[in-house]
Design an enzyme around this catalytic site. Structure first.
Site, short mmCIF file in Angstrom:
data_model
loop_
_atom_site.label_atom_id
_atom_site.label_comp_id
_atom_site.label_asym_id
_atom_site.label_seq_id
_atom_site.Cartn_x
_atom_site.Cartn_y
_atom_site.Cartn_z
N CYS A 2 0.34 -2.21 3.41
CA CYS A 2 1.23 -1.30 2.71
C CYS A 2 1.86 -0.32 3.69
O CYS A 2 1.64 0.87 3.62
CB CYS A 2 0.47 -0.56 1.62
SG CYS A 2 1.55 0.23 0.44
N GLU A 127 6.02 -6.70 2.20
CA GLU A 127 5.12 -7.43 3.07
C GLU A 127 5.93 -8.41 3.90
O GLU A 127 6.97 -8.91 3.44
CB GLU A 127 4.07 -8.17 2.23
CG GLU A 127 2.98 -8.84 3.06
CD GLU A 127 2.32 -7.89 4.03
OE1 GLU A 127 2.78 -7.85 5.19
OE2 GLU A 127 1.38 -7.19 3.65
#
Length: 345
Positions: A2, A127
């Protein structure tokens, strides 16, 4: 995992943050304090500021621990015991916290055992998938969305029916400069192993040395509520909520998002990867495109009368003292005080 999140809608839509609070029948409260300081972003990185949710009892000792407030914090936890005069001298990257070591590492253990749990809100997170060519393909990952996600709330709506925010488990702490000065509230996002659906993009075992993985997403109503209610839910019970979730979807986005200098709707817009791996238009991606269109067309400013009646307050760096004096400004007055504490059955 993250390293980037997106929380892109303007402050007047922050009422989404407490949608699950509305469903519990919580009473309406005045607009959050300090909301004008909040700066939404399509490409938010560590060291940026965001408004996580936390129990109001952290700020008011006599408050009901189930009451929540939004509070301005910086991403990247600085533990309260840090003794240097400059938080930038912190030698470790604390933007993410691995779930399997959070009760072992001193940076997180103390705060976690004291119940300093928060919920980090975002439209989604990014991501990157390693490509055989050597580059990386970014993906935007978020909750499945309904057609209501692009519809504006109607006057008198009891709960928000728009874009559903990710509710990610976090830990926060308050650091006070040794020489005195304004306290600094910071947070970290807890990470877990990647779920089955997104493991092809990234699995934590591949990056174990970096301590990265998928964020611990608290899905539904009870998990966020239990995670925040530190007075009723002890640490050992709360950590059982930290599990991967399969209730997420994703789509590829442009490498435009690779630089945090780029902060526009293009960061989250779906793209096609090519004929062999063409991305089909799913109902949720169509919702995303409609949401982007509405967010671009909508005026960033609204009249005061058009603002929704929010369900939480937005607090900017209050005193860490456990007294209520001086934390909330006078205009809120008695109307903003929480209901008396009721023991849960």
């Amino acid at each position: 995992m993250c390293g980037r999140t997106a929380c892109s809608l303007p402050p007047h839509n922050l009422r989404r943050a407490c949608a699950y609070r509305d469903r519990q029948g919580g009473r309406r409260q005045p607009p959050p304090v300090g909301a004008e300081r909040y700066r939404p972003s399509y490409n938010k990185g560590p060291q940026s500021r965001a408004p996580p949710l936390l129990s109001r009892r952290h700020l008011h000792q006599d408050a009901d621990s189930s009451e929540r407030v939004l509070m301005d914090m910086r991403w990247g936890l600085i533990p309260s015991w840090f003794k240097k005069d400059d938080p930038s001298k912190m030698q470790f990257n604390t933007s993410n916290c691995r779930s399997d070591t959070m009760l072992k590492k001193s940076s997180y253990k103390g705060a976690l055992l004291k119940g300093k749990r928060c919920v980090v809100l975002a439209d989604g997170f990014y991501e990157w998938q390693q490509q055989q060519s050597g580059g990386k393909q970014p993906y935007f990952i978020y909750f499945p969305q309904s057609k209501d996600a692009v519809a504006e709330g109607k006057e008198g709506d009891e709960e928000w029916k728009g874009w559903r925010l990710l509710t990610m488990a976090g830990i926060f702490d308050c650091w006070e400069p040794p020489a005195g000065g304004e306290p600094l509230y910071t947070y970290t996002i807890i990470t877990v192993d990647a779920s089955k659906d997104v493991s092809f993009i990234h699995h934590r075992q591949v990056r174990a040395r970096k301590g990265q993985g998928m964020p611990a997403i608290l899905d539904g109503d009870p998990p966020p509520r239990k995670w925040l209610d530190f007075a009723e839910v002890p640490t050992q019970e709360a950590v059982k909520l930290i599990q991967p979730t399969e209730n997420i979807i994703f789509h590829p986005v442009s490498t435009f998002v690779n630089s945090t200098r780029n902060d526009t709707p293009e960061c989250v817009a779906p793209i096609e990867l090519g004929a062999k791996t063409e991305v089909k238009a799913t109902p949720s991606s169509k919702v995303m495109l409609g949401w982007l269109k509405n967010s671009q067309e909508g005026s960033p400013q609204k009249k005061e009368n058009d603002l929704p009646r929010w369900t939480s307050q937005f607090i900017r760096n209050p005193s860490p003292k456990k007294t209520s004096a001086g934390i909330l400004p006078p205009p809120l007055g008695k109307e903003a005080e929480p209901a008396a504490k009721k023991r849960k059955a």
